[in-house]
Design a protein around this motif. Structure first.
Motif: not given
Length: 414
Positions: A377-390
């Motif tokens: 894995x390569x980790x990225x710093x930006x935040x990601x927003x998801x909703x349950x079920x996506x």
């Protein structure tokens, strides 16, 4: 129509005669006319009682069970033969493997199926202790337990890796038609390699693999038809039979106790567990959130009148639609070209104005390390927003660390 002694000579279906309904009826008629005929002649002992049903055909309505055939047949055989070979060649001993298992820090999502310690009988017998789920867990985490002992390209380890590649496909709940021919090639290559490395061992359950591509085309993904859930239900009755110590009318006792249990469960307002459950709830001011998270919340909620002191619910875990999301878990949120999964590591679970929001950091596979059968894995710093079920796959995945590098191994092909 393959005899036992000829099993190893076939690594695909091209050279075998598949039973048909007409041929099977001929065999049954031969048995009726000559009851003393050897069962090795046709491989048929008697007529199946289910044939009285109009819609049943013994040659077309018996899908294979992946739990018994693969997880309890092929997987233990491959693991034990590989461990025996590595032990004999002094690559890694059984005592070292058990020491690594004791010291191994297994992920919390795999913790419910921790593999059992390997007894000395593993060096002589091709069986593993534990349930099918425990064997599957060992099958997945074995590279992180002993992979650092094994040199790249080790011939016995390559057998295990080829078996993992087959397992990824056949254990998947969805299988594209386009990869079925490739699966057939993988199985043929695996069986050929297994016979060349372990010529003294070949079992019927290894032979069953050659039929899986066509059976998948006929029945669909075979995971939907396995006995894993039946065995899970059956476990309740086995424990109950042992604890009640009933030796007079065990069937009546089990039926009555099960009915009482079902009545009690069905009185629940949420007997199907469709409600939402949370853990570790606390409320914080909106202004206490990081600026990046505040911006994402504003964009998603399209709210313009948020006050700094408005409260936001923060949780350590969320269970909704029978999927549990916990801090630190990884989920597949996208699959890009060449079937490469993209992951999100959950960092925050929020509830704002009735809406659930899961925030995490993007984790992109840098490479697929075949030796560990895992994504580096390569980790990225930006935040990601998801909703349950996506998410693309509902199984939460654990992170395993080797040489200060993060890896994720999948349950199956996504």
């Amino acid at each position: 129509m393959v005899s036992y002694k000829d099993l190893r000579s076939h690594v695909n279906e091209d050279g075998v005669v598949i039973r048909s309904s007409q041929v099977h009826q001929y065999h049954l008629q031969a048995l009726r006319e000559s009851p003393g005929i050897s069962k090795q002649t046709y491989g048929v002992v008697s007529e199946c009682p289910f044939t009285e049903l109009d819609y049943f055909d013994v040659t077309t309505t018996f899908p294979p069970d992946l739990m018994h055939n693969f997880l309890e047949g092929v997987v233990p055989l491959v693991i034990t033969k590989v461990i025996q070979a590595l032990h004999v060649s002094h690559v890694v001993s059984l005592s070292q493997i058990n020491a690594e298992l004791d010291a191994f820090r297994i992920g919390k999502n795999d913790r419910g199926n921790i593999p059992q310690k390997l007894p000395n009988t593993v060096l002589k017998q091709n069986t593993l202790p534990g349930s099918a789920a425990q064997k599957w867990c060992l099958f997945r985490i074995l590279p992180f337990v002993i992979g650092h002992y094994i040199p790249e390209g080790e011939v016995h380890w390559d057998i295990y890796l080829k078996c993992r590649e087959i397992g990824d496909v056949i254990l998947s709940p969805t299988i594209p038609r386009r990869i079925i021919p490739f699966l057939s090639l993988q199985i043929g290559e695996f069986l050929s390699s297994f016979q060349s490395v372990f010529p003294e061992t070949f079992t019927p359950k290894l032979h069953y693999l050659i039929h899986l591509p066509q059976l998948i085309l006929k029945f669909g993904p075979l995971r939907q038809l396995w006995c894993m859930r039946f065995e899970g239900k059956h476990q309740y009755f086995k424990r109950l039979a042992h604890s009640t110590c009933n030796f007079k009318n065990i069937s009546y006792t089990l039926a009555k106790r099960h009915q009482l249990k079902q009545c009690w469960e069905l009185t629940s307002l949420d007997c199907l567990q469709q409600n939402t459950y949370t853990e570790g709830e606390r409320a914080i001011p909106f202004r206490a959130l990081l600026q990046e998270i505040q911006k994402c919340v504003l964009e998603r909620s399209e709210a313009e009148d948020i006050q700094g002191e408005e409260r936001v619910g923060v949780f350590s875990s969320l269970t909704t639609n029978n999927v549990k999301y916990c801090l630190g878990d990884n989920f597949v949120i996208e699959v890009v070209e060449e079937d490469i999964p993209v992951f999100i590591k959950i960092v925050k679970i929020l509830r704002f104005r009735g809406a659930w929001m899961i925030f995490g950091k993007l984790r992109i596979p840098k490479t697929f390390e075949r030796h560990y059968h895992a994504f580096k894995l390569e980790d990225h710093d930006e935040w990601i927003l998801v909703q349950p079920g996506q998410e693309k796959e509902y199984h939460p995945l654990d992170t395993y660390v080797h040489d200060d590098t993060n890896y994720i191994t999948l349950y199956h092909r996504v």
